[in-house]
Design an enzyme around this catalytic site. Structure first.
Site, mmCIF file in Angstrom:
data_model
loop_
_atom_site.group_PDB
_atom_site.id
_atom_site.type_symbol
_atom_site.label_atom_id
_atom_site.label_comp_id
_atom_site.label_asym_id
_atom_site.label_seq_id
_atom_site.Cartn_x
_atom_site.Cartn_y
_atom_site.Cartn_z
ATOM 1 N N SER A 1 2.192 -2.954 -0.650
ATOM 2 C CA SER A 1 2.615 -2.627 -1.886
ATOM 3 C C SER A 1 3.553 -1.564 -1.955
ATOM 4 O O SER A 1 4.511 -1.405 -1.419
ATOM 5 C CB SER A 1 1.377 -2.587 -2.889
ATOM 6 N N ARG B 1 -3.929 0.236 -16.919
ATOM 7 C CA ARG B 1 -4.493 -0.329 -15.870
ATOM 8 C C ARG B 1 -4.871 -1.942 -15.984
ATOM 9 O O ARG B 1 -4.629 -2.733 -15.262
ATOM 10 C CB ARG B 1 -5.946 0.243 -15.438
ATOM 11 N N ASP C 1 3.116 -13.801 -5.270
ATOM 12 C CA ASP C 1 3.105 -12.620 -5.726
ATOM 13 C C ASP C 1 4.486 -12.415 -6.539
ATOM 14 O O ASP C 1 5.478 -12.568 -6.368
ATOM 15 C CB ASP C 1 3.419 -11.604 -4.492
ATOM 16 N N HIS D 1 -0.187 -10.681 -6.031
ATOM 17 C CA HIS D 1 0.042 -9.622 -5.300
ATOM 18 C C HIS D 1 -1.079 -8.831 -4.562
ATOM 19 O O HIS D 1 -1.033 -8.291 -3.336
ATOM 20 C CB HIS D 1 0.737 -8.309 -6.239
ATOM 21 N N ASP D 2 -2.323 -8.934 -4.927
ATOM 22 C CA ASP D 2 -3.458 -8.202 -4.600
ATOM 23 C C ASP D 2 -3.912 -8.980 -3.130
ATOM 24 O O ASP D 2 -5.062 -8.529 -2.774
ATOM 25 C CB ASP D 2 -4.485 -8.141 -5.540
#
Lengths: 390, 390
Positions: free
Chosen positions: B155, B224, B324, B357-358
């Site tokens: 990232s 967040r 992602d 993405h994670d």
């Protein structure tokens, strides 16, 4: 602006041109109000009636200009689609557009004055898309219209259109559902829940009882910025803004990290759209209508979406855009499949256009061809005609 | 928690295990502080050194557990990737992980006490990823490390890794850049700008000088939540949450439209993650680090990304995930192409995995194979080995 339709200090809302009381209205999820429906008509009442459903923050002023105080974003939002010689031809059809319950353009909503002489605010009943359809039907009753030649809508207005097939299948012959879905997907549910929270946790929201003050403009602005990301595709944002610096500065809050770096054009775009939006739309209305959209599910309470529209025996046009990630092509196909399985005559068109969800408004030339053919009773046979270069 | 590293009332931040003063530090965009760098090392200092760069809200506690007060999300975030017998093998490498300037896990940042005895707050200088690399180099100087066997990061930690090739090409031999990009795309710039605004327009932000009070927890929570949407793919959110109702209720603000409808599991997920995050991370740090990420551009100030890394003659592994949309496969390819054109030895792997993405954190099994081969000096020849079923 009158006492009957008060607005926040931040957003004067004009008196609607036409408004009719449809009497006591019971909401699907409970609660009742004496409902006024604000609407516009275009064309000759003797022609076949076409109902146009507006999108989330749209209005009844679908074509031409609205009354003073209704700006460009809220009025004339489909002037290329509705009007003389347009696909929804006001020389051939009697066009009716109604503002939905919960909105702020003249139909009763949270900002309207309730029986106690105060705005309803958070006491306004929760609204659903079924409520919108039922309110539209009540308006048609008042206008003496029994059966619609067609109902046409885009985005959540497309949900409104397909909901006609579930709620009043006998009162509509043709449905045009554009850039829409049988339900919002999880990713967009997530973004919408963040948008609602931005409004409700703004201290100026005051639990929804903010009338007489500017209201939660900061939170509403955040919510709208999230919306503008949903309305464009990734490619579209890249091509329009890239990482370019803005040539104007929108006054904003102090950010200690801002000075060292350029103010980006994409941030300026969001800031500008947020600032104009909070002047034209009520925060409670945004909250109520966004919730109605998120909670819509064509299949809800039925065995399946097909069961839901089993009694509809007309025809449907479904248009979906490849660049739309809010209401995807796959979701459009799902609508088409449900109606097809229910025995309706279905035309499904995938429009190759990377603009994003808002293409149905911003690129009306993608809508006009297939909609014109559909309302003439023809189907489009050559999908290649619809392809628009990205 | 000590006076030297104060936290907000809402988020106690533990004293770092290891910290070294690297003296006066000039920031790329102006400003200077006496910089402390908090770090962890794993393994034998005699082994080849590998620097691991953490992601946006990560810490130096890459593997195992952190000190008391550093919870699961901030510590042991890559225990499957770094450790004995892992690809970044602490039995073969001397592993160094440093908290970046601007963060809140012990390296000097906005919450640290400045020369006037008060937290820097909004007076902390703007930070860039180049500053992170320069601070890491100063730490390596202190540790007596001249040349890195490898730098590894995911990232924004991947941006940190590739920035080593631009800033200190002679001090690094191998770079592993995972789920990253040469720059953030416009869509994510837009979402990040909304996240920053959610923080700065929270009245409790107080222009960034909120220490001693709970701080802008509502705004930080919103920011967040936006991040958590960016971290997952559309399919992944659909599969995990769908439209299911939650089986627990997170206390929230009053929303007049909430009662009539289910509390959705996806909203519960966002609410839960927001509530734990505001307890562990400083709002100013989030603002500063998110800005550093958004303003990173490998090509900035150079003719091109290739020019930027022209002096690097080592090898690079680039891993990108098909699911992602924050850092896309195309962006990963762009990094690979830039390094290839600059003469580096390049391995590019597209990992077919729809998590989002994670995935580089949540599905470490997608990282271990290619990274293990790369750090052994081998390239992966059969991409099919990497394919993980969605």
């Amino acid at each position: 602006m009158t006492g009957e339709h008060p607005a926040t200090d931040g957003g004067p809302i004009a008196e609607p041109t036409n408004q009719v009381s449809v009497g006591a209205f019971e909401f699907e999820r409970g609660g009742q109000v004496d409902l006024d429906v604000a609407y516009e008509t275009f064309g000759d009442p003797a022609d076949p009636p076409v109902l146009v459903a507006h999108a989330l923050t749209g209005s009844q002023y679908v074509t031409g200009s609205g009354p003073e105080g209704i700006d460009g974003q809220a009025a004339g939002w489909w002037s290329e689609v509705v009007g003389p010689g347009r696909p929804v031809d006001t020389e051939n059809f009697f066009v009716v557009v109604a503002n939905v319950p919960g909105s702020c353009y003249g139909t009763t909503g949270p900002a309207s004055i309730g029986p106690d002489g105060e705005p309803y605010g958070p006491d306004f009943p929760a609204v659903t898309i079924t409520d919108w359809v039922r309110a539209q039907a009540r308006l048609l009753d008042e206008l003496g219209i029994e059966t619609l030649y067609a109902v046409v809508g885009g985005s959540v207005g497309g949900m409104n259109a397909i909901e006609w097939a579930r709620t009043y299948p006998e009162r509509v012959e043709r449905i045009a559902a554009i850039a829409t879905a049988p339900r919002v997907d999880t990713q967009n549910l997530a973004l919408d829940s963040i948008a609602r929270r931005a409004i409700t946790q703004d201290p100026d929201f005051q639990g929804g009882a903010y009338y007489g003050s500017p209201g939660p403009t900061d939170g509403l602005g955040l919510a709208r910025r999230i919306g503008h990301v949903q309305y464009l595709s990734k490619d579209s944002m890249e091509n329009r803004f890239g990482r370019r610096a803005a040539d104007r500065v929108i006054a904003g809050v102090a950010d200690p990290t801002a000075e060292a770096f350029p103010y980006r054009d994409v941030a300026s775009y969001l800031d500008y759209n947020a600032s104009t939006f909070v002047d034209r739309f009520d925060a409670n209305s945004y909250l109520y209508l966004l919730r109605a959209m998120d909670e819509y599910d064509l299949a809800a309470g039925q065995g399946s979406a097909t069961d839901a529209v089993a009694d509809f025996d007309g025809s449907i046009l479904v248009l979906s855009y490849t660049g739309d990630w809010q209401f995807t092509v796959e979701q459009g196909r799902e609508i088409a499949a449900a109606f097809e399985a229910a025995g309706a005559e279905v035309t499904f068109e995938k429009i190759v256009d990377d603009y994003g969800h808002d293409a149905f408004l911003a690129r009306p030339e993608t809508v006009t061809g297939p909609l014109d053919s559909f309302l003439d009773g023809q189907t489009v046979n050559d999908p290649s005609e619809l392809r628009v270069s990205p």
